[in-house]
Design a protein around this motif. Structure first.
Motif, PDB file in Angstrom:
ATOM      1  N   ASP A  36       0.818  -1.218   0.000  1.00  0.00           N
ATOM      2  CA  ASP A  36       0.000   0.000   0.000  1.00  0.00           C
ATOM      3  C   ASP A  36       0.852   1.269   0.000  1.00  0.00           C
ATOM      4  O   ASP A  36       0.315   2.373  -0.116  1.00  0.00           O
ATOM      5  CB  ASP A  36      -0.923   0.021   1.225  1.00  0.00           C
ATOM      6  CG  ASP A  36      -1.938  -1.105   1.203  1.00  0.00           C
ATOM      7  OD1 ASP A  36      -2.282  -1.577   0.097  1.00  0.00           O
ATOM      8  OD2 ASP A  36      -2.403  -1.522   2.286  1.00  0.00           O
ATOM      9  N   TYR A  37       2.176   1.112   0.138  1.00  0.00           N
ATOM     10  CA  TYR A  37       3.070   2.265   0.206  1.00  0.00           C
ATOM     11  C   TYR A  37       4.229   2.063  -0.770  1.00  0.00           C
ATOM     12  O   TYR A  37       5.360   1.771  -0.381  1.00  0.00           O
ATOM     13  CB  TYR A  37       3.612   2.440   1.633  1.00  0.00           C
ATOM     14  CG  TYR A  37       2.515   2.523   2.672  1.00  0.00           C
ATOM     15  CD1 TYR A  37       1.799   3.698   2.864  1.00  0.00           C
ATOM     16  CD2 TYR A  37       2.173   1.398   3.434  1.00  0.00           C
ATOM     17  CE1 TYR A  37       0.775   3.772   3.807  1.00  0.00           C
ATOM     18  CE2 TYR A  37       1.154   1.466   4.366  1.00  0.00           C
ATOM     19  CZ  TYR A  37       0.465   2.644   4.547  1.00  0.00           C
ATOM     20  OH  TYR A  37      -0.550   2.705   5.475  1.00  0.00           O
ATOM     21  N   PRO A  38       3.948   2.204  -2.074  1.00  0.00           N
ATOM     22  CA  PRO A  38       4.997   1.945  -3.073  1.00  0.00           C
ATOM     23  C   PRO A  38       6.200   2.872  -2.944  1.00  0.00           C
ATOM     24  O   PRO A  38       7.285   2.526  -3.418  1.00  0.00           O
ATOM     25  CB  PRO A  38       4.262   2.147  -4.401  1.00  0.00           C
ATOM     26  CG  PRO A  38       3.056   2.964  -4.074  1.00  0.00           C
ATOM     27  CD  PRO A  38       2.662   2.572  -2.691  1.00  0.00           C
ATOM     28  N   ASP A  39       6.026   4.032  -2.300  1.00  0.00           N
ATOM     29  CA  ASP A  39       7.173   4.925  -2.113  1.00  0.00           C
ATOM     30  C   ASP A  39       7.983   4.568  -0.877  1.00  0.00           C
ATOM     31  O   ASP A  39       9.013   5.193  -0.582  1.00  0.00           O
ATOM     32  CB  ASP A  39       6.709   6.377  -2.007  1.00  0.00           C
ATOM     33  CG  ASP A  39       5.798   6.639  -0.800  1.00  0.00           C
ATOM     34  OD1 ASP A  39       5.433   5.666  -0.097  1.00  0.00           O
ATOM     35  OD2 ASP A  39       5.447   7.814  -0.566  1.00  0.00           O
ATOM     36  N   GLY A  40       7.532   3.534  -0.119  1.00  0.00           N
ATOM     37  CA  GLY A  40       8.274   3.089   1.047  1.00  0.00           C
ATOM     38  C   GLY A  40       8.048   3.899   2.305  1.00  0.00           C
ATOM     39  O   GLY A  40       8.663   3.606   3.345  1.00  0.00           O
ATOM     40  N   ARG A  41       7.184   4.908   2.252  1.00  0.00           N
ATOM     41  CA  ARG A  41       6.974   5.789   3.399  1.00  0.00           C
ATOM     42  C   ARG A  41       5.686   5.412   4.136  1.00  0.00           C
ATOM     43  O   ARG A  41       4.581   5.610   3.637  1.00  0.00           O
ATOM     44  CB  ARG A  41       6.889   7.244   2.941  1.00  0.00           C
ATOM     45  CG  ARG A  41       8.130   7.728   2.222  1.00  0.00           C
ATOM     46  CD  ARG A  41       9.341   7.760   3.152  1.00  0.00           C
ATOM     47  NE  ARG A  41      10.555   8.192   2.473  1.00  0.00           N
ATOM     48  CZ  ARG A  41      11.728   8.353   3.066  1.00  0.00           C
ATOM     49  NH1 ARG A  41      11.835   8.107   4.366  1.00  0.00           N
ATOM     50  NH2 ARG A  41      12.787   8.726   2.370  1.00  0.00           N
TER      51      ARG A  41
END
Length: 259
Positions: A36-41
């Motif tokens: 759910d957090y492809p940017d890793g944040r």
């Protein structure tokens, strides 16, 4: 009966103590699936988190706050799933504990916060008094191979727990069976429901049993049916009972609801 009743009371007291513990189920404030957090944040959790094959890679600066094995993270660290006690995962953020988990290939991070408001408002767990008629012998019949049954949960995600066999016992004057999974230590686990769920009880409960002996004999003690973690915090997955594990009779035994 006195010994069995006393042992049940001790079990219930331990449950009442562990549920509101600093890293008990009431302390869970979030389960974050990395997909759910492809940017890793992840919200409110410093650093960058990314699934990488059979692990999660956490990237952070020493000033960000997360520690691994008690040391500040300064760069990249590879984290396998936490399999030990929730109170002692590898990653911490101050008093918070960040547990790395994987479920059927989906990686996530659970955030346990001792300051969670639910811990302060906990008043106890309502449970039915011990009844010797709800503790009966059973015989476990293992399947030749584990069977995976896709069961939806409350979040709409399908889960496919591996079911390993069925213990048969007599309840309400009839032979009953439940489809159960075998845990790593050989003990049994089932998600089940009965007619009391429609009368103020939680929708389903967990039942654990000791490992069957060489003849398949095991104890079926419904007095120790317990509320699942999702009864205490909505951030746990809510797995519904698999087909065949919803009994048509009322079994007023074990934990019922939160007080």
């Amino acid at each position: 009966m006195t010994d069995a009743s006393d042992q049940w009371k001790q079990w219930h007291e331990r449950r009442t103590e562990t549920v509101p513990a600093p890293c008990g189920p009431l302390a869970l404030t979030g389960t974050h699936w990395l997909a759910d957090y492809p940017d890793g944040r992840i919200p409110d959790i410093p650093g960058s988190w990314a699934a990488d094959g059979g692990a999660v890679v956490l990237t952070a600066a020493a000033t960000d706050g997360p520690t691994v094995d008690g040391r500040p993270v300064a760069g990249r660290v590879r984290l396998e799933p936490d399999t030990g006690p929730v109170a002692s995962p590898r990653v911490a953020l101050g008093e918070r504990r960040l547990v790395v988990l994987v479920r059927e290939g989906a990686w996530g991070v659970r955030d346990y916060d001792p300051g969670a408001p639910a811990r302060r408002t906990f008043r106890g767990v309502a449970a039915t008094a011990y009844d010797p008629d709800r503790a009966v012998p059973g015989r476990f019949a293992p399947y030749r191979e584990s069977r995976t049954v896709r069961v939806p949960n409350a979040a709409g995600r399908g889960r496919g727990p591996a079911l390993d066999g069925e213990p048969a016992c007599e309840l309400g004057g009839e032979r009953r069976t439940l489809r159960e999974a075998r845990r790593p230590d050989g003990s049994l686990w089932a998600v089940s429901a009965d007619a009391t769920s429609e009368d103020g009880g939680f929708r389903f409960r967990f039942r654990y049993a000791g490992a069957p002996d060489v003849e398949g004999l095991t104890a079926v003690d419904l007095n120790r049916a317990q509320l699942p973690p999702c009864a205490f915090a909505g951030h746990f997955a809510r797995p519904f009972p698999p087909p065949g594990n919803t009994l048509g009779l009322a079994i007023p035994a074990g934990e019922r609801t939160l007080l």
